[in-house]
Design an enzyme around this catalytic site. Structure first.
Site, mmCIF file in Angstrom:
data_model
loop_
_atom_site.group_PDB
_atom_site.id
_atom_site.type_symbol
_atom_site.label_atom_id
_atom_site.label_comp_id
_atom_site.label_asym_id
_atom_site.label_seq_id
_atom_site.Cartn_x
_atom_site.Cartn_y
_atom_site.Cartn_z
ATOM 1 N NE ARG A 236 11.454 14.184 6.165
ATOM 2 C CZ ARG A 236 12.118 13.163 5.617
ATOM 3 N NH1 ARG A 236 12.945 13.376 4.614
ATOM 4 N NH2 ARG A 236 11.959 11.937 6.063
ATOM 5 C CG ASN B 165 11.818 8.362 -1.594
ATOM 6 O OD1 ASN B 165 11.993 7.155 -1.723
ATOM 7 N ND2 ASN B 165 12.753 9.240 -1.848
ATOM 8 C CD GLU C 150 12.704 6.620 3.087
ATOM 9 O OE1 GLU C 150 13.264 7.722 3.243
ATOM 10 O OE2 GLU C 150 13.054 5.798 2.218
ATOM 11 C CE1 TYR C 151 10.684 11.545 2.558
ATOM 12 C CE2 TYR C 151 9.299 13.474 2.748
ATOM 13 C CZ TYR C 151 10.430 12.867 2.259
ATOM 14 O OH TYR C 151 11.297 13.576 1.469
ATOM 15 N NE ARG D 38 27.003 8.989 0.846
ATOM 16 C CZ ARG D 38 26.241 9.543 1.772
ATOM 17 N NH1 ARG D 38 26.442 9.254 3.046
ATOM 18 N NH2 ARG D 38 25.287 10.385 1.448
ATOM 19 C CE LYS E 141 14.099 5.478 -3.936
ATOM 20 N NZ LYS E 141 14.319 6.804 -3.395
ATOM 21 N N GLY F 207 27.060 5.635 -6.587
ATOM 22 C CA GLY F 207 27.681 5.275 -7.847
ATOM 23 C C GLY F 207 28.802 4.264 -7.669
#
Length: 304
Positions: free
Chosen positions: A272, A177, A180-181, A10, A173, A12
């Site tokens: 999580r 993330n 983001e968590y 998706r 990055k 790429g």
């Protein structure tokens, strides 16, 4: 510019399509013949192997080959680099757009003849039209040479930047993330309190109202509104199971090593992992949000 894209999942496909939309020529290859054929239908020149891709790039670009890897982090990156190695020189540039660990990116940069750019990519398939946010590490000349493609794949010139030397892009990055968590956890806990609280509330209405002028408005909150609109205020049969966790784990590990306290990120990571046992509304919302921004599969509760 002529660009080779290896890995046509998706993400790429989006890299290839946005590059072509901006006028760049794309040579595309994937182990899946169907994925390569899809890229060809969209205007890319198909290659039937890594070697074939390199030959086609060498024939069309005297300034060195420019190759974007969008393969799964880990062994697949090393395997692809092994296939590329006989065809690379110091004039070439490799971009690793996956979620590789920053230390692996440093190792690969040191062991690759080409200039190596580690590119943290945020936005997911939902950003196909708007473009990604790109956090890039590696040699500045290589970054500058790739700027026309980065402008195309990102949201524009402000959607990408060179973070620093090799590893810096994937490092940024990784922390992104982790943040983001924590943000997903905060939204989940807030909506869980509303859901179990004193009033019978329409969660879609709450999310929509918050997203219009409130301090906590954001794209993630827009995805909350979307989730409640499609699943209902009780999230229907969305399961309390939040997948993923590798980049958050790396963030916590790095925080421990640097002795930087990250209790919110650690707590979100722990929630999580705990979601693989038994569940809460907050984690069900986090499960659904991962579909919103990354089109990750939504785990559903059995029998519902």
């Amino acid at each position: 510019m002529q660009l080779g894209v290896i890995g046509l999942g998706r993400m790429g496909q989006i890299v290839a399509n946005r590059s072509m939309d901006a006028g760049h020529d794309v040579v595309a290859f994937d182990l899946s013949a169907e994925a390569t054929a899809e890229a060809a239908e969209n205007g890319a020149e198909p290659a039937d192997s890594v070697a074939d891709l390199c030959d086609r790039l060498a024939a069309g670009d005297e300034g060195g080959k420019r190759i974007w890897l969008m393969v799964p982090a880990g062994d697949a990156v090393d395997a692809t680099l092994g296939d590329l190695e006989p065809h690379l020189s110091g004039d070439d540039v490799i971009v690793d757009g996956g979620n590789s660990h920053f230390e692996a990116s440093v190792r690969r940069a040191e062991g690759t003849d080409a200039a190596y750019l580690d590119c943290g990519t945020s936005g997911g398939p939902a950003s196909a039209e708007e473009g990604f946010s790109l956090m890039i590490g590696g040699p500045e000349p290589a970054y500058e040479s790739m700027t026309p493609v980065f402008d195309a794949v990102a949201t524009g010139p402000d959607g990408h930047d060179r973070m620093g030397e090799s590893g810096a892009g994937h490092y940024v990055k990784m922390v992104h993330n982790g943040v983001e968590y924590a943000l997903m956890q905060a939204y989940g806990e807030g909506f869980e309190l509303l859901y179990d609280g004193r009033y019978d509330l329409d969660m879609e209405s709450v999310a929509r109202t918050w997203n219009n002028g409130a301090v906590i408005r954001s794209w993630l909150l827009e995805l909350c509104e979307e989730a409640f609109a499609e699943e209902g205020s009780d999230l229907g049969d969305v399961a309390d199971h939040v997948a993923g966790g590798s980049t958050g784990t790396w963030t916590v590990q790095e925080a421990l090593e640097q002795e930087v306290p990250v209790p919110l990120i650690y707590g979100a990571l722990a929630e999580r992992f705990d979601s693989r046992n038994e569940g809460r509304f907050s984690r069900r919302l986090a499960n659904r949000l991962r579909y919103g921004f990354g089109r990750h599969e939504v785990a559903r509760r059995d029998g519902e």
